[in-house]
Each structure stands twice: as structure tokens, then as C-alpha cells.
Enzyme design. Structure first.
Site, short mmCIF file in Angstrom:
data_model
loop_
_atom_site.label_atom_id
_atom_site.label_comp_id
_atom_site.label_asym_id
_atom_site.label_seq_id
_atom_site.Cartn_x
_atom_site.Cartn_y
_atom_site.Cartn_z
N SER A 281 22.27 -23.51 6.48
CA SER A 281 22.12 -24.83 6.60
C SER A 281 20.63 -25.08 6.54
CB SER A 281 22.92 -25.85 6.68
OG SER A 281 22.92 -26.44 5.57
N ASP B 247 25.40 -19.40 -2.87
CA ASP B 247 25.96 -19.73 -1.12
C ASP B 247 26.53 -18.80 -0.47
OD1 ASP B 247 26.35 -21.77 0.90
OD2 ASP B 247 27.80 -21.82 0.78
N LYS C 299 18.57 -21.84 0.72
CA LYS C 299 19.67 -20.47 -0.54
C LYS C 299 19.36 -21.41 -1.82
CE LYS C 299 22.98 -20.71 2.51
NZ LYS C 299 22.33 -21.79 3.18
N THR C 300 20.10 -22.90 -1.47
CA THR C 300 20.51 -23.95 -3.42
C THR C 300 18.52 -23.74 -3.46
OG1 THR C 300 22.29 -23.93 -2.60
CG2 THR C 300 21.78 -24.92 -4.12
N ARG D 280 30.93 -31.42 7.98
CA ARG D 280 31.66 -30.21 8.05
C ARG D 280 32.35 -31.14 9.56
NH1 ARG D 280 30.67 -25.87 8.37
NH2 ARG D 280 28.64 -25.88 7.85
N HIS E 251 27.05 -14.65 3.76
CA HIS E 251 26.78 -16.29 3.04
C HIS E 251 25.21 -15.99 2.65
CE1 HIS E 251 25.37 -20.48 5.24
NE2 HIS E 251 25.95 -21.02 3.88
N ARG F 74 25.18 -35.22 -1.46
CA ARG F 74 25.16 -33.82 -1.97
C ARG F 74 25.56 -34.23 -3.51
NH1 ARG F 74 25.07 -27.89 0.70
NH2 ARG F 74 24.37 -28.65 2.42
N LYS G 171 33.38 -24.38 2.60
CA LYS G 171 34.00 -23.69 3.30
C LYS G 171 35.28 -22.74 4.05
CE LYS G 171 29.40 -22.79 3.60
NZ LYS G 171 28.70 -23.51 3.21
P1 ATP Z 1 23.83 -25.04 2.72
O1 ATP Z 1 24.03 -23.90 3.59
O2 ATP Z 1 23.86 -26.47 3.71
O3 ATP Z 1 24.07 -25.23 1.65
P2 ATP Z 1 20.48 -24.60 1.78
O4 ATP Z 1 20.38 -23.02 2.57
O5 ATP Z 1 20.91 -24.25 0.12
O6 ATP Z 1 22.07 -25.69 2.38
P3 ATP Z 1 19.10 -25.73 0.00
O7 ATP Z 1 19.51 -27.20 -0.03
O8 ATP Z 1 18.49 -25.26 -0.45
O9 ATP Z 1 19.36 -25.70 1.94
O10 ATP Z 1 17.84 -27.36 1.47
C1 ATP Z 1 16.59 -26.73 1.19
C2 ATP Z 1 16.08 -28.60 1.61
O11 ATP Z 1 14.73 -28.16 2.20
C3 ATP Z 1 15.57 -28.63 -0.05
O12 ATP Z 1 15.92 -30.03 0.22
C4 ATP Z 1 13.73 -28.53 0.35
O13 ATP Z 1 13.68 -29.49 -0.42
C5 ATP Z 1 13.56 -28.65 0.88
N1 ATP Z 1 12.39 -28.10 1.32
C6 ATP Z 1 11.39 -28.29 1.69
N2 ATP Z 1 10.01 -28.13 1.71
C7 ATP Z 1 11.40 -25.96 1.67
C8 ATP Z 1 10.81 -24.87 1.23
N3 ATP Z 1 9.23 -24.75 1.59
N4 ATP Z 1 10.76 -24.24 0.73
C9 ATP Z 1 12.39 -24.27 1.47
N5 ATP Z 1 13.64 -25.64 0.97
C10 ATP Z 1 12.38 -26.51 1.38
MN MN Z 2 23.01 -24.33 -0.79
#
Ligand code: ATP
Ligand code: MN
Length: 536
Positions: free
Chosen positions: A241, A260, A245-246, A61, A223, A325, A203
Site C-alpha cells: 500500500s 491492484d 501501484k495505482t 482495513r 497484488h 480514497r 480485498k
Molecule cells: P494501495 O495498495 O493502498 O492502493 P498503491 O500502491 O496503489 O496503494 P498509490 O495509490 O499509487 O499506492 O499511492 C502512491 C502515493 O504516493 C500517491 O499518493 C502518489 O501521489 C504519491 N507519490 C509521491 N511520490 C511518488 C513517487 N515518486 N512515485 C509514486 N508515487 C508517489
Molecule cells: Mn492502489
């Protein structure tokens, strides 16, 4: 549905917003959109049959190029400044005309009707007009998909007009650069140009819902990701980010509501979206099987690279971007809730990726600490410096989502605080970031341990255990947790150099306090008292 009359109605609708293109592809199936993308040479399939495309110059973004039209409706309601950048209506009208003319002269355009908000009461109908088929596939994957019979009398509430190759002229268009995303609450249109990053569309809708739901319907928008346990207990996971979360909401033991964007009503939590948008960097079948297995026909991969001479994805490859992604419909996750609605949350997790490695890996927050942390919205990024040295940098993004929140943060915080008290929700903070030292010294917390800590909290296994308050940040840290080595639960304990830990923790505490200055006037004494303790 009578196809020709429907198309006629859509064409008429497009004319009303200035798009006079007779050659529209309306509501194509994923298969058709994939085929067209391949024919146009805009994508290829990987060895599991998913479509792989490049989004072009922008692989993320561009918050500095996201504008909200400042007009009668928004002038005194939007919290201007920061991420809410005003633009005058005349620029919007002018750009809308230019963008519409641009799309009118394209050989073909892709149009799709979709909606946001799984809770019928808050359904928001969206019509997207895209310059290319893969952007349209993204919208199929990410927004909610109307049933065939609902299309007949579908009336769009909002439009997204999106053309990656249309460039604005900053000299006359009021933009900062060639690329832009502009929201008009009066015209109910989002204009996106100069960027092919698909996330701008999702978004963009999130941004408008963060205005409409809390301001007009008294629904808290969040969020966060959300899932449901076997007992029907809902958990929500807030986080900026990259905090998890995901990743953490995809749990084989729990049904996924969404990854999300959610709303919290008097009796439900509901997803705004119809799909997930997962990070692919270092993705593995072992650590994240649900997401890995979603990479199949219909999924759309962005900016990934293949292993040499193959069509096998090299998940470690960051040569285009670290922000690789994949988008896919929720149904690609084997245990997704359908419809994506759950009851009231029992547990809330604030996810933070603390690259300083000082916050406890899991801790319990009092309602005041929860408000303090929610308003602060802390995570830390690993930022590169000019010398090529990378070191952590604190980010405070209020409500864990500042870039998407048009209203004053107090609006969301007050609603959340009220709900936490009313429903006696347990609030946890989870550090998915570093342990054993900060970035460069320690390591990121093992995903398996983070998952075990969350599972323990959800199953009530942390209810009976002993806790100790963290002397700097105040939250309660459990002394034991099933399936997690006890020695890693106290962050300080994992550092070889305790003095270094104390210094880094104190420094982070200072940053919390400095950041909070601007919110102090609007919150209670109890919340202010939940601040970390700074020495010297
Ligand atoms: P966005 O808002 O950008 O979608 P998000 O909060 O959904 O972000 P995730 O896509 O879940 O974030 O990214 C977390 C990343 O960190 C993943 O690539 C995951 O494999 C990695 N990771 C490594 N260690 C951990 C951990 N202990 N807990 C969670 N995620 C981890
Ligand atoms: Mn996510």
C-alpha cells in the site's frame, strides 16, 4: 430480461441464505444509488459531481478482524498464523444468521450481481447484499459489471453480506471486536459487519481469489497493477500500500489493465476487478491528471473534506484520515484496456517506498534477487512514536501482499519464479520513497523522475547503459537514465553524510536478513545468496 421474474429469483436466492427482505433494490444504476444516498443524507456531491461519503469509524482495513473459517476444506490448505486468523464454523453460522436477520428487518437493502476476473475462463460470479446504497455503488465501480443479457441466468458463486451498522458481540460471536470480516470457503460467503470501509469488500474477494486461482486452477494471483504499451508489451507493478501501484500504472502512453489485483495465466495477464481505488491525499491535476479527471459523476469519494464554505475538495486535508480514497469504473481512465486483459509480462517492477532513503531509485534484479525481494516484500512506513517523533519503520510483507494471501508464500513465489525464468522477464526494483536522506532529512522522490525511470526501462533505454552493483543490496544500478539527473541514481551520492548512509543501509540490510530467516529452509542456495551484505 423479465424484471419481475428476475426479482423473484433474486428474492428466492436471498431466502436461501437467510435474508427475508421483500424490499430489495436490485442492480440500481449509479445515478439511482447516488440519488438515494443524497436523499438519506448519507452523502453530498462535490463541485465536479462525484458522491462524497464518510465510511464512519473505520477509514481503512482492519486486518486483525479478518477471519477465515477453519474447516475441513481450509484446515490443511490455509497457511494459518499471521494475517490468516482462524475462526470456528459455528461462529460463522451464528453470525451469518444474525446478520441475515438484521438485514431482513431493514426497511430496504441493496443487492447487486457482479463478477470478478476479466478472463472469461476464471469468471467468479458475486452477489452483494448491502445495508446502504453507497456501499452498493462501490461494488458497481470496483467489480466487473455483467451485461444486461447475462443477468437473466446469473447464478452467484459467492455472496458478500455487508452491514456497517451491525455489531458483533465478541463475548459470544468469536470475534475480537464489534467489527469483522469472515470468509467461509465452504459456504462461499464473506460476512462483513461493524465497518463501513468499502475496501474490505474488494480485498475480501481478492483474498478468496488468492486461494482459488493458485490452489485450484494453477493461476498465479498477484497484488499488482498492470498496463500495456503500444507494442502490446505488458508491465506489472507489485507493491504494498502506498508504493505507487495505482499512480504509476496510470500512464497516458500505456493502456491500463488494472491498478491492484491480477492473474497471470499461460498466455495472459488479466484484471480481477472492474475499477480503480485511488488514494486522494495531495492529489493534483498536474501530477496525476488521469486520476484527478476520474473524479466526476459516478465516482465515490471516501472521507475527504471540502475547503471551508465550498464543495471543492481539499486534497491536502487529513483531518478524517490520510487514507482518503476514490473508486471509479476503469472506463473513467481515458486509455483503459477493454476487456482488461493483456499478453504475457515483459517487465516486472517491484515498487517500494523506502523511507530510509537507501535503496536505489531504480535497479535491475537477477532472477535470484527478484525471488529474494519478492519473498521479502519490503517497504518502509513512516511511523509515529509516543513522543510524537516520526521515523521510518521497515515492513516486510511477503509477495508484496501478505494480508491477502491464504496460502503459504512459497506457493506464489514458486509460480512467479518459474514464470520469470520461462518468459525471461526483466525485473526492476523502483524506490518511490526517499532520496537525499531518510524521512525528515531527505525528500520523497519526484514523481516525474520515477515516471521517467519506468518509461526508460519500458522503452529499452536502460539496456545499453553502464551499471554498477550496489555494494550492500546487490542489484544493478544504471549510471544514466534519460530525463533523470544522473546524480540521483546512486542513493548514497544524494546523502550529504555518507557515513550516515552506510549505517542506515547496513541497518536495513540486517533487517532484511533477519526477516528472511523464516524462509531460508524452503528456498534455493542461489536465492539465499541474493541477500544483502551485512557488515558487523
Ligand atoms: P494501495 O495498495 O493502498 O492502493 P498503491 O500502491 O496503489 O496503494 P498509490 O495509490 O499509487 O499506492 O499511492 C502512491 C502515493 O504516493 C500517491 O499518493 C502518489 O501521489 C504519491 N507519490 C509521491 N511520490 C511518488 C513517487 N515518486 N512515485 C509514486 N508515487 C508517489
Ligand atoms: Mn492502489
Amino acid at each position: 430480461m423479465e424484471v419481475t421474474t428476475k426479482i423473484d429469483a433474486v428474492l428466492k436466492g436471498l431466502k436461501r441464505i437467510g435474508i427475508k427482505n421483500g424490499n430489495i433494490h436490485y442492480q440500481l444504476s449509479p445515478d439511482e444509488l447516488v440519488e438515494q444516498t443524497l436523499l438519506r443524507g448519507e452523502g453530498v456531491l462535490n463541485d465536479t459531481g462525484a458522491l462524497c461519503i464518510n465510511t464512519g469509524e473505520f477509514t481503512g482495513r482492519s486486518p486483525k478482524d479478518k477471519f477465515i473459517v477453519k474447516d475441513e476444506r481450509t484446515a490443511n490448505t490455509v497457511d494459518w498464523g499471521g494475517f490468516n486468523i482462524p475462526i470456528a464454523e459455528n461462529y460463522f453460522i451464528n453470525l451469518k444468521a444474525k446478520l441475515s436477520t438484521f438485514l431482513s428487518h431493514k426497511q430496504e437493502v441493496w443487492v447487486r450481481d457482479a463478477y470478478a476476473c476479466a478472463d472469461e475462463r476464471y469468471k467468479l460470479n458475486i452477489r452483494v447484499i448491502n445495508e446502504n446504497p453507497w456501499s452498493n455503488l462501490f461494488c458497481y465501480n470496483m467489480f466487473l459489471r455483467p451485461k444486461e443479457e447475462d443477468l437473466e441466468d446469473f447464478v452467484p458463486d459467492w455472496h458478500i453480506i455487508q452491514a456497517p451498522s451491525f455489531l458483533a458481540d465478541p463475548a459470544t460471536d468469536g470475534t475480537r471486536q464489534n467489527n469483522f470480516s469472515i470468509v467461509s470457503f465452504t459456504h462461499k460467503i464473506i460476512l462483513i459487519g461493524g465497518t463501513g470501509y468499502t475496501g474490505e469488500m474488494k480485498k475480501g474477494i481478492f483474498t478468496i481469489l488468492n486461494y482459488i486461482l493458485p490452489y485450484e486452477k494453477q493461476i498465479l494471483s498477484m497484488h499488482c497493477s498492470a498496463n500495456i504499451g503500444n507494442e502490446g508489451d505488458v508491465a506489472v507493478f507489485f507493491g504494498l500500500s502506498g508504493t505507487g501501484k495505482t499512480t504509476l500504472s496510470a500512464d497516458p502512453e500505456r493502456k491500463l489493465i488494472g491498478d491492484d489485483e491480477h492473474g497471470w495465466t499461460d498466455n495472459s495477464v488479466f484484471n480481477f476487478e472492474g475499477g480503480c481505488y485511488a488514494k486522494c491525499i495531495d492529489l493534483s491535476a498536474e501530477k496525476e491528471p488521469e486520476i484527478f479527471n476520474a473524479i466526476k459523476p459516478g465516482a465515490l469519494l471516501e472521507n475527504i473534506v471540502f475547503l471551508d464554505g465550498t464543495s471543492t475538495i481539499d486534497f491536502a486535508n487529513k483531518s478524517i484520515t490520510e487514507n482518503t480514497r476514490v473508486s471509479y469504473p476503469l472506463s473513467f481512465i481515458s486509455n483503459a484496456a477493454e476487456p482488461s486483459i493483456g499478453g504475457l509480462p515483459k517487465n516486472i517492477f517491484f515498487l517500494t517506498c523506502d523511507a530510509y532513503g537507501v535503496l536505489p531509485p531504480i535497479s535491475k534484479l537477477s532472477p535470484e534477487q527478484a525471488m529474494y525481494q519478492f519473498i521479502s516484500g519490503y517497504t518502509a512506513k513512516v511511523a509515529g512514536t509516543e513522543a510524537g517523533v516520526t521515523e521510518p519503520k521497515a515492513t516486510f510483507s511477503t509477495c508484496f501482499g501478505a494480508p491477502f494471501l491464504p496460502l503459504h508464500p512459497g506457493f506464489y513465489a514458486e509460480m512467479l519464479g518459474k514464470k520469470i525464468r520461462e518468459h525471461k522477464v526483466d525485473v526492476w526494483m523502483v524506490n518511490t520513497g526517499w532520496s537525499g536522506g531518510g524521512y525528515g532529512v531527505g525528500k520523497r522522490m519526484k514523481l516525474a523522475y520515477t515516471r521517467a525511470m519506468i518509461t526508460a526501462a519500458l522503452n529499452g533505454e536502460l539496456n545499453g547503459v553502464a551499471y554498477e552493483a550496489n555494494p550492500v543490496f546487490g542489484m544493478l544500478v544504471p549510471k544514466i537514465c534519460p530525463n533523470v539527473p544522473s546524480e540521483i541514481l546512486d542513493a548514497r551520492n544524494t546523502w550529504a553524510d555518507k557515513a550516515a548512509y552506510d549505517e542506515v543501509a547496513n541497518n536495513l540490510a540486517k533487517q532484511f536478513v533477519e526477516n528472511f530467516e523464516k524462509y531460508k529452509a524452503g528456498v534455493s542456495e542461489g536465492i539465499i545468496a541474493a541477500a544483502p551484505v551485512v557488515n558487523g
